[in-house]
Design a protein around this motif. Structure first.
Motif, PDB file in Angstrom:
ATOM      1  N   PRO A  41      -1.331  -4.501   6.017  1.00 22.85           N
ATOM      2  CA  PRO A  41       0.081  -4.893   6.064  1.00 22.85           C
ATOM      3  C   PRO A  41       0.639  -5.222   4.669  1.00 22.85           C
ATOM      4  O   PRO A  41       0.183  -6.149   4.019  1.00 22.85           O
ATOM      5  CB  PRO A  41       0.083  -6.126   6.959  1.00 22.85           C
ATOM      6  N   ASP A  42       1.621  -4.435   4.234  1.00 24.08           N
ATOM      7  CA  ASP A  42       2.261  -4.657   2.941  1.00 24.08           C
ATOM      8  C   ASP A  42       3.226  -5.833   3.044  1.00 24.08           C
ATOM      9  O   ASP A  42       4.021  -5.907   3.982  1.00 24.08           O
ATOM     10  CB  ASP A  42       3.016  -3.389   2.527  1.00 24.08           C
ATOM     11  N   ARG A  43       3.192  -6.727   2.063  1.00 25.22           N
ATOM     12  CA  ARG A  43       4.049  -7.913   2.088  1.00 25.22           C
ATOM     13  C   ARG A  43       5.401  -7.679   1.418  1.00 25.22           C
ATOM     14  O   ARG A  43       6.246  -8.563   1.420  1.00 25.22           O
ATOM     15  CB  ARG A  43       3.367  -9.095   1.410  1.00 25.22           C
ATOM     16  N   ILE A  44       5.607  -6.504   0.837  1.00 19.73           N
ATOM     17  CA  ILE A  44       6.902  -6.180   0.227  1.00 19.73           C
ATOM     18  C   ILE A  44       7.791  -5.462   1.246  1.00 19.73           C
ATOM     19  O   ILE A  44       8.871  -5.926   1.579  1.00 19.73           O
ATOM     20  CB  ILE A  44       6.730  -5.329  -1.049  1.00 19.73           C
ATOM     21  N   THR A  45       7.311  -4.333   1.756  1.00 22.08           N
ATOM     22  CA  THR A  45       8.109  -3.507   2.675  1.00 22.08           C
ATOM     23  C   THR A  45       7.962  -3.929   4.130  1.00 22.08           C
ATOM     24  O   THR A  45       8.710  -3.460   4.986  1.00 22.08           O
ATOM     25  CB  THR A  45       7.707  -2.027   2.547  1.00 22.08           C
ATOM     26  N   MET A  46       6.970  -4.777   4.405  1.00 23.87           N
ATOM     27  CA  MET A  46       6.696  -5.277   5.755  1.00 23.87           C
ATOM     28  C   MET A  46       6.406  -4.140   6.741  1.00 23.87           C
ATOM     29  O   MET A  46       6.918  -4.113   7.859  1.00 23.87           O
ATOM     30  CB  MET A  46       7.837  -6.177   6.255  1.00 23.87           C
ATOM     31  N   VAL A  47       5.555  -3.218   6.304  1.00 23.03           N
ATOM     32  CA  VAL A  47       5.040  -2.163   7.170  1.00 23.03           C
ATOM     33  C   VAL A  47       3.538  -2.067   6.948  1.00 23.03           C
ATOM     34  O   VAL A  47       3.021  -2.487   5.905  1.00 23.03           O
ATOM     35  CB  VAL A  47       5.700  -0.783   6.910  1.00 23.03           C
ATOM     36  N   ASN A  54      -2.048   3.629  -1.572  1.00 27.17           N
ATOM     37  CA  ASN A  54      -2.694   2.605  -2.390  1.00 27.17           C
ATOM     38  C   ASN A  54      -2.037   1.250  -2.191  1.00 27.17           C
ATOM     39  O   ASN A  54      -0.808   1.147  -2.169  1.00 27.17           O
ATOM     40  CB  ASN A  54      -2.605   2.948  -3.881  1.00 27.17           C
ATOM     41  N   ALA A  55      -2.885   0.249  -2.088  1.00 30.13           N
ATOM     42  CA  ALA A  55      -2.423  -1.140  -2.042  1.00 30.13           C
ATOM     43  C   ALA A  55      -3.170  -1.910  -3.120  1.00 30.13           C
ATOM     44  O   ALA A  55      -4.261  -1.528  -3.527  1.00 30.13           O
ATOM     45  CB  ALA A  55      -2.704  -1.750  -0.677  1.00 30.13           C
ATOM     46  N   TYR A  76      -2.006  -8.022   0.514  1.00 30.50           N
ATOM     47  CA  TYR A  76      -1.860  -6.636   0.082  1.00 30.50           C
ATOM     48  C   TYR A  76      -0.405  -6.386  -0.282  1.00 30.50           C
ATOM     49  O   TYR A  76       0.509  -6.854   0.419  1.00 30.50           O
ATOM     50  CB  TYR A  76      -2.196  -5.657   1.209  1.00 30.50           C
ATOM     51  N   VAL A  77      -0.191  -5.657  -1.363  1.00 30.94           N
ATOM     52  CA  VAL A  77       1.140  -5.136  -1.682  1.00 30.94           C
ATOM     53  C   VAL A  77       1.003  -3.646  -1.952  1.00 30.94           C
ATOM     54  O   VAL A  77       0.012  -3.194  -2.539  1.00 30.94           O
ATOM     55  CB  VAL A  77       1.812  -5.856  -2.881  1.00 30.94           C
ATOM     56  N   LYS A  78       1.979  -2.888  -1.499  1.00 32.79           N
ATOM     57  CA  LYS A  78       1.971  -1.434  -1.690  1.00 32.79           C
ATOM     58  C   LYS A  78       2.202  -1.128  -3.161  1.00 32.79           C
ATOM     59  O   LYS A  78       3.203  -1.559  -3.740  1.00 32.79           O
ATOM     60  CB  LYS A  78       3.046  -0.780  -0.848  1.00 32.79           C
ATOM     61  N   GLU A  79       1.286  -0.395  -3.748  1.00 34.96           N
ATOM     62  CA  GLU A  79       1.447  -0.033  -5.151  1.00 34.96           C
ATOM     63  C   GLU A  79       2.650   0.896  -5.280  1.00 34.96           C
ATOM     64  O   GLU A  79       2.745   1.916  -4.599  1.00 34.96           O
ATOM     65  CB  GLU A  79       0.189   0.633  -5.695  1.00 34.96           C
ATOM     66  N   GLY A  80       3.599   0.489  -6.116  1.00 37.22           N
ATOM     67  CA  GLY A  80       4.803   1.274  -6.342  1.00 37.22           C
ATOM     68  C   GLY A  80       5.972   0.910  -5.447  1.00 37.22           C
ATOM     69  O   GLY A  80       7.057   1.486  -5.581  1.00 37.22           O
ATOM     70  N   CYS A 147      -3.962 -14.878   6.154  1.00 37.76           N
ATOM     71  CA  CYS A 147      -3.142 -14.383   5.042  1.00 37.76           C
ATOM     72  C   CYS A 147      -1.656 -14.616   5.282  1.00 37.76           C
ATOM     73  O   CYS A 147      -1.170 -14.488   6.400  1.00 37.76           O
ATOM     74  CB  CYS A 147      -3.351 -12.886   4.854  1.00 37.76           C
ATOM     75  N   PHE A 148      -0.942 -14.918   4.206  1.00 34.29           N
ATOM     76  CA  PHE A 148       0.509 -15.057   4.262  1.00 34.29           C
ATOM     77  C   PHE A 148       1.127 -13.730   4.675  1.00 34.29           C
ATOM     78  O   PHE A 148       0.764 -12.675   4.166  1.00 34.29           O
ATOM     79  CB  PHE A 148       1.031 -15.481   2.882  1.00 34.29           C
ATOM     80  N   SER A 149       2.092 -13.792   5.581  1.00 35.85           N
ATOM     81  CA  SER A 149       2.813 -12.601   6.017  1.00 35.85           C
ATOM     82  C   SER A 149       4.211 -12.572   5.404  1.00 35.85           C
ATOM     83  O   SER A 149       4.543 -11.652   4.667  1.00 35.85           O
ATOM     84  CB  SER A 149       2.917 -12.557   7.538  1.00 35.85           C
ATOM     85  N   ALA A 150       5.035 -13.581   5.720  1.00 34.61           N
ATOM     86  CA  ALA A 150       6.413 -13.571   5.245  1.00 34.61           C
ATOM     87  C   ALA A 150       7.038 -14.956   5.379  1.00 34.61           C
ATOM     88  O   ALA A 150       6.583 -15.789   6.157  1.00 34.61           O
ATOM     89  CB  ALA A 150       7.245 -12.556   6.022  1.00 34.61           C
ATOM     90  N   ARG A 151       8.121 -15.132   4.647  1.00 39.01           N
ATOM     91  CA  ARG A 151       8.937 -16.343   4.775  1.00 39.01           C
ATOM     92  C   ARG A 151      10.084 -16.030   5.738  1.00 39.01           C
ATOM     93  O   ARG A 151      10.654 -14.936   5.702  1.00 39.01           O
ATOM     94  CB  ARG A 151       9.485 -16.758   3.422  1.00 39.01           C
TER      95      ARG A 151
END
Length: 155
Positions: A41-47, A54-55, A76-80, A147-151
């Motif tokens: 789970p990407d914490r930037i795009t929330m998908v 790559n993460a 995890y954050v999506k690279e790019g 793990c933290f998901s979102a605010r």
């Protein structure tokens, strides 16, 4: 009462995108190639990232408060990734498919209430937590690994 869920700001992580594995390792960060659907789970795009994407797996301070609850954990954050998720009144699918620990946090950075919720239970529990005027915002965590998901904020 409605709510707003936001992904992490990609500009916080942009300096890491494209670094070599050695440069990342020097900062205790790992590049991770996704191998399974619905496992990253990407914490930037929330998908959930797709196999082959790559993460970056890194330690992130998601609750930088001066209280006993100050906290950091692996995410995890999506690279790019360039655009953060921003949704009002909607719980993204990446959160709905997992059990969440919803932690109601006050203005002093302390947890005043918390609940576990999954799927269709999440939205009503967010609304219930926000009925408490002492709760300034909610942090959602993936319960299984912590793990933290979102605010989540009031909208």
């Amino acid at each position: 009462m409605t709510f707003r869920i936001t992904g992490l700001n990609p500009s916080e992580f942009a300096p890491l995108f494209g670094l070599s594995d050695e440069e990342l390792a020097a900062q205790n960060i790992q590049r991770y190639v996704v191998t399974e659907s619905n496992a990253c789970p990407d914490r930037i795009t929330m998908v959930d990232l797709d196999p082959g994407e790559n993460a970056l797996l890194l330690n992130y301070e998601h609750l930088p408060v001066d209280s006993p609850y100050r906290s950091r954990h692996a995410i995890y954050v999506k690279e790019g990734a360039a655009t953060a998720y921003d949704g009002t009144g909607v719980v993204p699918e990446v959160m709905q498919r997992r059990t969440l620990a919803l932690r109601g946090i006050d203005s002093a950075g302390c947890i005043v209430d918390a609940v576990l919720a999954t799927g269709d239970e999440i939205e009503p529990q967010i609304r219930r937590l926000f009925e408490d005027p002492d709760i300034a915002y909610i942090h959602a965590h993936y319960a299984q690994r912590g793990c933290f998901s979102a605010r989540i904020d009031r909208a």
